[in-house]
Motif scaffolding. Structure first.
Motif, short mmCIF file in Angstrom:
data_model
loop_
_atom_site.label_atom_id
_atom_site.label_comp_id
_atom_site.label_asym_id
_atom_site.label_seq_id
_atom_site.Cartn_x
_atom_site.Cartn_y
_atom_site.Cartn_z
N ILE A 119 44.21 44.50 50.22
CA ILE A 119 43.14 44.85 48.78
C ILE A 119 45.14 44.91 48.19
N ILE A 128 41.42 40.95 42.22
CA ILE A 128 40.92 42.43 42.50
C ILE A 128 40.72 42.88 41.12
N ASP A 133 34.43 46.52 43.01
CA ASP A 133 34.74 45.28 43.78
C ASP A 133 34.22 45.54 45.28
#
Length: 343
Positions: A119, A128, A133
């Motif tokens: 991430i 992202i 998200d």
């Protein structure tokens, strides 16, 4: 404010050199350890009024450039010099001083933020773009994530902090490694640039939705929120002195000290930790400055270590201090051994 305080301290230290009996030693480089170095130089001047230090926190890249050009008596870098850089200044010696943590800071109404390597890399790759998200939400169940755009904050100058951060991302993300890579300066896919750890801290603090990376001391002093990261063992870890030290526990230090400890093993390890270095010439041309500098290095890696923890830096492991002792005893002034004022 923090930037002004550091600058004022540096100017105050430089001003002490105006005394007729004070020898000025010039250095430049990393902002990562600047708060600690400012404290060290002030304390060493108090103990030895005959010596003063003028340190310019211009980034690791600048420190390497200036020691190579011979415009300073010592450089400072969080990133070990590359072979091609060392070739331009044969005999340069890396002296590790402390350990520091590069932390992920954010400005969003999230109580506890957990991030995985995947991430984190996707955020800095620009894949992202919102705090709510689904990938972040799945990892942070129970948190009310805002419908807020993410603004990436990164360094605009050549930086050892950037080297540590991008070195980590290159280890945990094949896409990051192929598209961006590791370095003191990289082509950032997205985001805003700030100069120095102060600049990035200011961007994060002043930009709702921002996320960035800074040294732990700057994050704490600016009261920034810190994310937890999933380390190599799959454990979510908070950045701290203990988790920073844990990252170095299982690392074998090479003779030249050029080592990466990002993404280290160990359940308690913070994944973005690094040593920071002072860069000096093996043989000092100026007799008085050379002896003063080597003795300062001995003090910094011994008595000076007690000043590290209060400023959020982890002291050197004892095994590394023993190695540094041997290294400092090999340094010379005009080809002659240095008289070390050791206890």
């Amino acid at each position: 404010m923090r930037k002004l305080l550091v600058a004022a301290a540096a100017l105050a230290l430089a001003a002490t050199a105006t005394a007729a009996d004070s020898l000025l030693i010039n250095g430049a480089g990393a902002t990562f350890p600047a708060p600690l170095y400012t404290k060290w130089f002030a304390e060493y001047h108090r103990l030895h009024p005959e010596y003063s230090f003028n340190y310019q926190a211009i980034g690791s890249g600048g420190g390497i450039q200036q020691i190579t050009a011979g415009t300073v008596d010592f450089g400072a870098s969080d990133a070990p010099m590359k072979d091609e850089q060392i070739a331009k200044i044969p005999g340069v010696v890396h002296v590790p001083t402390v350990l520091g943590a590069v932390v992920v800071t954010y400005n969003a109404p999230i109580q506890t933020l957990k991030l995985t390597p995947e991430i984190l890399s996707d955020i800095f790759l620009g894949k992202i773009t919102k705090w709510n998200d689904p990938a972040i939400a799945a990892l942070n169940k129970g948190e009310k994530l805002p419908d807020l755009a993410i603004t990436v904050a990164h360094r605009s100058d050549g930086s050892g902090t950037s080297y540590g951060f991008t070195d980590y991302l290159s280890k945990v993300s094949a896409e990051w490694k192929s598209k961006v890579g590791a370095g003191t300066s990289v082509q950032w896919p997205v985001g805003l640039g700030g100069k120095g750890n102060d600049g990035v801290s200011g961007l994060v603090k002043g930009t709702p939705g921002a996320i960035g990376y800074v040294e732990l001391a700057y994050a704490n002093q600016n009261k920034l929120s810190l994310a937890e990261l999933k380390n190599k063992e799959g454990v979510f870890v908070k950045p701290s002195l203990e988790s920073t030290s844990a990252a170095a526990a299982g690392v074998t230090m090479p003779a030249d000290y050029r080592v990466s400890i990002t993404d280290a093993g160990g359940k308690a390890s913070w994944p973005i930790a690094s040593f920071t270095y002072l860069l000096v010439r093996k043989d000092q041309a100026d007799a008085k400055k050379g002896e003063a500098l080597v003795n300062f290095l001995w003090w910094a890696t011994h008595e000076g270590q007690a000043l590290a923890a209060p400023l959020d830096y982890a002291p050197l492991p004892k095994s590394v201090v023993g190695m540094v002792e041997a290294t400092l005893k090999t340094l010379t002034v005009q080809g002659k051994p240095v008289h070390l004022a050791t206890k």
